[in-house]
Design a protein around this motif. Structure first.
Motif, PDB file in Angstrom:
ATOM      1  N   THR A  21       0.215  -0.711   0.477  1.00 36.05           N
ATOM      2  CA  THR A  21      -0.017   0.233   0.011  1.00 36.05           C
ATOM      3  C   THR A  21       1.059   1.304   0.051  1.00 36.05           C
ATOM      4  O   THR A  21       0.641   2.360  -0.622  1.00 36.05           O
ATOM      5  CB  THR A  21      -0.736   0.021   1.575  1.00 36.05           C
ATOM      6  N   LYS A  22       1.548   0.979   0.919  1.00 38.36           N
ATOM      7  CA  LYS A  22       2.630   2.149   0.788  1.00 38.36           C
ATOM      8  C   LYS A  22       3.537   2.288  -0.546  1.00 38.36           C
ATOM      9  O   LYS A  22       3.578   3.641  -0.936  1.00 38.36           O
ATOM     10  CB  LYS A  22       4.295   2.139   1.708  1.00 38.36           C
ATOM     11  N   LEU A  23       4.421   1.744  -0.880  1.00 44.17           N
ATOM     12  CA  LEU A  23       4.588   1.387  -2.513  1.00 44.17           C
ATOM     13  C   LEU A  23       3.610   2.071  -3.417  1.00 44.17           C
ATOM     14  O   LEU A  23       4.075   3.334  -4.538  1.00 44.17           O
ATOM     15  CB  LEU A  23       5.008   0.209  -2.480  1.00 44.17           C
ATOM     16  N   LYS A  24       2.301   1.612  -3.410  1.00 49.09           N
ATOM     17  CA  LYS A  24       1.389   2.351  -4.423  1.00 49.09           C
ATOM     18  C   LYS A  24       1.023   4.217  -3.787  1.00 49.09           C
ATOM     19  O   LYS A  24       1.081   4.425  -5.373  1.00 49.09           O
ATOM     20  CB  LYS A  24      -0.101   1.823  -3.871  1.00 49.09           C
ATOM     21  N   LEU A  25       1.117   4.003  -2.885  1.00 43.22           N
ATOM     22  CA  LEU A  25       1.468   5.958  -2.370  1.00 43.22           C
ATOM     23  C   LEU A  25       2.736   6.906  -3.153  1.00 43.22           C
ATOM     24  O   LEU A  25       2.168   7.276  -3.571  1.00 43.22           O
ATOM     25  CB  LEU A  25       0.915   5.712  -1.148  1.00 43.22           C
ATOM     26  N   VAL A  26       3.432   6.338  -3.346  1.00 46.57           N
ATOM     27  CA  VAL A  26       4.957   6.410  -3.493  1.00 46.57           C
ATOM     28  C   VAL A  26       4.541   6.871  -4.896  1.00 46.57           C
ATOM     29  O   VAL A  26       4.923   8.281  -5.925  1.00 46.57           O
ATOM     30  CB  VAL A  26       6.116   5.869  -3.070  1.00 46.57           C
ATOM     31  N   ASN A  27       4.496   5.682  -5.471  1.00 48.89           N
ATOM     32  CA  ASN A  27       3.728   5.388  -6.851  1.00 48.89           C
ATOM     33  C   ASN A  27       3.010   6.509  -7.695  1.00 48.89           C
ATOM     34  O   ASN A  27       3.119   7.601  -8.549  1.00 48.89           O
ATOM     35  CB  ASN A  27       4.142   3.935  -7.821  1.00 48.89           C
ATOM     36  N   GLN A  28       2.031   6.880  -6.885  1.00 49.96           N
ATOM     37  CA  GLN A  28       0.938   7.777  -7.175  1.00 49.96           C
ATOM     38  C   GLN A  28       1.790   9.365  -7.584  1.00 49.96           C
ATOM     39  O   GLN A  28       0.790  10.394  -7.907  1.00 49.96           O
ATOM     40  CB  GLN A  28      -0.263   7.232  -6.086  1.00 49.96           C
ATOM     41  N   ILE A  29       2.383   9.428  -6.064  1.00 43.82           N
ATOM     42  CA  ILE A  29       2.956  10.820  -6.075  1.00 43.82           C
ATOM     43  C   ILE A  29       3.544  10.662  -7.232  1.00 43.82           C
ATOM     44  O   ILE A  29       3.548  11.910  -7.550  1.00 43.82           O
ATOM     45  CB  ILE A  29       3.913  11.047  -4.441  1.00 43.82           C
ATOM     46  N   ASP A  30       4.544  10.310  -7.229  1.00 43.30           N
ATOM     47  CA  ASP A  30       5.462  10.098  -8.182  1.00 43.30           C
ATOM     48  C   ASP A  30       4.987  10.591  -9.237  1.00 43.30           C
ATOM     49  O   ASP A  30       5.614  11.470 -10.078  1.00 43.30           O
ATOM     50  CB  ASP A  30       6.584   9.051  -8.835  1.00 43.30           C
ATOM     51  N   MET A  31       3.925  10.357 -10.131  1.00 39.44           N
ATOM     52  CA  MET A  31       3.037  10.601 -11.597  1.00 39.44           C
ATOM     53  C   MET A  31       2.902  11.723 -11.603  1.00 39.44           C
ATOM     54  O   MET A  31       2.522  12.125 -12.249  1.00 39.44           O
ATOM     55  CB  MET A  31       2.380   8.884 -11.385  1.00 39.44           C
ATOM     56  N   LEU A  32       2.042  12.029  -9.913  1.00 35.84           N
ATOM     57  CA  LEU A  32       1.499  13.217  -9.983  1.00 35.84           C
ATOM     58  C   LEU A  32       2.067  14.400  -9.464  1.00 35.84           C
ATOM     59  O   LEU A  32       2.551  15.772  -9.170  1.00 35.84           O
ATOM     60  CB  LEU A  32      -0.034  13.510  -9.261  1.00 35.84           C
ATOM     61  N   CYS A  33       3.973  14.028  -9.978  1.00 31.40           N
ATOM     62  CA  CYS A  33       5.091  15.166  -9.946  1.00 31.40           C
ATOM     63  C   CYS A  33       5.098  15.892  -8.591  1.00 31.40           C
ATOM     64  O   CYS A  33       4.981  17.038  -8.420  1.00 31.40           O
ATOM     65  CB  CYS A  33       4.976  16.189 -10.620  1.00 31.40           C
ATOM     66  N   LEU A  34       4.672  15.174  -7.279  1.00 33.79           N
ATOM     67  CA  LEU A  34       4.611  15.529  -5.623  1.00 33.79           C
ATOM     68  C   LEU A  34       5.919  15.448  -5.262  1.00 33.79           C
ATOM     69  O   LEU A  34       5.429  15.788  -4.000  1.00 33.79           O
ATOM     70  CB  LEU A  34       2.761  15.117  -5.394  1.00 33.79           C
ATOM     71  N   ASN A  35       6.333  14.459  -5.444  1.00 27.06           N
ATOM     72  CA  ASN A  35       7.455  13.620  -4.591  1.00 27.06           C
ATOM     73  C   ASN A  35       8.135  14.655  -3.762  1.00 27.06           C
ATOM     74  O   ASN A  35       8.964  14.414  -2.664  1.00 27.06           O
ATOM     75  CB  ASN A  35       8.507  12.533  -5.425  1.00 27.06           C
ATOM     76  N   ASN A  36       8.935  16.032  -4.775  1.00 26.15           N
ATOM     77  CA  ASN A  36       9.610  17.296  -3.659  1.00 26.15           C
ATOM     78  C   ASN A  36       8.853  17.265  -2.575  1.00 26.15           C
ATOM     79  O   ASN A  36       9.357  17.945  -1.786  1.00 26.15           O
ATOM     80  CB  ASN A  36       9.506  18.564  -4.240  1.00 26.15           C
ATOM     81  N   HIS A  37       7.682  16.890  -2.603  1.00 25.20           N
ATOM     82  CA  HIS A  37       6.973  17.466  -1.039  1.00 25.20           C
ATOM     83  C   HIS A  37       7.061  16.519   0.503  1.00 25.20           C
ATOM     84  O   HIS A  37       6.889  16.324   1.346  1.00 25.20           O
ATOM     85  CB  HIS A  37       5.285  17.550  -0.988  1.00 25.20           C
ATOM     86  N   PHE A  38       6.937  15.077  -0.095  1.00 28.33           N
ATOM     87  CA  PHE A  38       7.364  14.680   0.669  1.00 28.33           C
ATOM     88  C   PHE A  38       8.559  14.012   0.573  1.00 28.33           C
ATOM     89  O   PHE A  38       8.313  11.810   0.632  1.00 28.33           O
ATOM     90  CB  PHE A  38       5.914  12.593  -0.029  1.00 28.33           C
ATOM     91  N   GLU A  39       9.361  14.297   0.257  1.00 27.14           N
ATOM     92  CA  GLU A  39      11.241  13.698   0.106  1.00 27.14           C
ATOM     93  C   GLU A  39      11.503  12.524   1.425  1.00 27.14           C
ATOM     94  O   GLU A  39      12.296  11.434   0.900  1.00 27.14           O
ATOM     95  CB  GLU A  39      12.024  14.383   0.160  1.00 27.14           C
TER      96      GLU A  39
END
Length: 362
Positions: A21-39
């Motif tokens: 579930t956590k990995l799916k969340l990381v993938n969704q965040i990456d796909m929506l270009c939000l990863n800089n908010h959750f490093e």
């Protein structure tokens, strides 16, 4: 809700214990270009997933294995390709759905040259997608260009729309993605306006009427390299560098004679504007702009990064670029009566692209 409220809610989503579930969340965040908010949260999750991936002792669905391999490799971890052995061994007898095939297809593009299993998984998943699911939009998009070759920011509006209509719809992520997209686009628009004013003030188009006006395209290229707000200085420096490279390219391709280009190159290698009296005024203006831009950029980097001595490295980069560039034109003009063929120009373009690409990577 504002961006900070939405971020707090999403950070709480990382508290779940199930690593898939956590990995799916990381993938969704990456796909929506939000990863800089959750490093921080992403790093902690990746560390957990890497540990669990090898030690939980369970047999996972192949889509989860594929997602794990792709995300872990994307973040720099070495993960075994053996998770695809069963898929490859079954060949065309695999009875899996389109989402699983796309997951395998995307993961298979993160293999190295020696990983034949991933190569075979790529070939097989491509074949099955083309034969069984070619009429599905997601299949066509994946086959056209895999994720690791896409500039995710330029795909974001489409992915927000797709995410909204998918069974993975998460209203909090979606709202944050929309707000973030609008904010970042506004910042990009402001940055581009500043760069356009810089370009007009530089005045090169007035003196070099033959050169191309490509500041907008250069900026879009820099956004493709790194779109995140905190890297605005990088985008500014890269945009100016690309724009200057285009001007110099036009000087070589469209204007200078062999002797003029030799003098032009030597002046850059010496980093000296003396003994360029014989050059046309437009080439002198180009040299002055190049020297000024390089020294200005070096000073800005030193100021921003805390006193790092940058100018010698920038000069060396410019020297290498011009030496290689001039070497190619020396071959073209070695016989002043030679007719430059189309093949020679193609080879020249390839050489310039390799040189340019190598400097960006460095």
């Amino acid at each position: 809700m504002n961006i900070e409220n939405l971020k707090d809610i999403i950070k709480d989503m990382f508290l779940v214990t199930d690593w898939i579930t956590k990995l799916k969340l990381v993938n969704q965040i990456d796909m929506l270009c939000l990863n800089n908010h959750f490093e921080t949260e992403i790093k902690e999750t990746i560390d957990v997933v890497m540990l669990m991936y090898h030690n939980d002792g369970n047999v996972h669905e192949i889509r989860h294995d594929a997602l794990s391999l792709r995300i872990l490799r994307q973040y720099g971890f070495k993960v075994s390709q053996d998770v695809f052995r069963g898929f490859v061994n079954r060949g065309c007898d695999n009875n899996i759905d389109v989402q699983e095939l796309i997951a395998i297809f995307e993961a298979s593009h993160l293999g190295s040259e020696s990983e034949s299993l991933l190569d075979n998984a790529k070939i097989l998943s491509t074949k099955l997608l083309e034969n069984k699911f070619s009429n599905i939009k997601q299949t066509r998009e994946a086959l056209q260009l895999p994720l690791n070759r896409r500039v995710l920011w330029y795909d974001l509006k489409r992915r927000i729309s797709d995410f909204k209509n998918s069974d993975e719809d998460n209203i909090v992520l979606l709202n944050l993605a929309k707000l973030n997209f609008n904010n970042v686009q506004a910042n990009h628009h402001q940055e581009l306006g500043i760069l356009i004013r810089w370009w007009k003030k530089l005045g090169l188009m007035e003196h070099l009427s033959f050169t191309r006006d490509r500041v907008v395209e250069s900026y879009l290229w820099s956004v493709g390299v790194n779109y995140e707000p905190q890297h605005k200085s990088f985008r500014k420096w890269l945009t100016k560098a690309i724009t200057m490279v285009i001007v110099i390219d036009d000087v070589y391709d469209l204007f200078g004679s062999f002797k003029e280009l030799e003098c032009f190159t030597n002046a850059i290698i010496r980093w000296d504007l003396h003994e360029v009296d014989l050059l046309p005024n437009c080439m002198k203006v180009c040299l002055e702009a190049l020297f000024s831009l390089t020294e200005e950029t070096a000073l800005e980097i030193q100021t921003e990064k805390g006193g790092i001595l940058v100018l010698p490295h920038l000069k060396n980069a410019v020297h290498l670029f011009l030496i290689l560039y001039n070497s190619f034109f020396l071959v073209l003009f070695i016989d002043s009566f030679n007719i430059v063929t189309l093949i020679m120009f193609i080879v020249g373009g390839l050489l310039q692209s390799i040189i340019y690409g190598s400097k960006v990577v460095q």
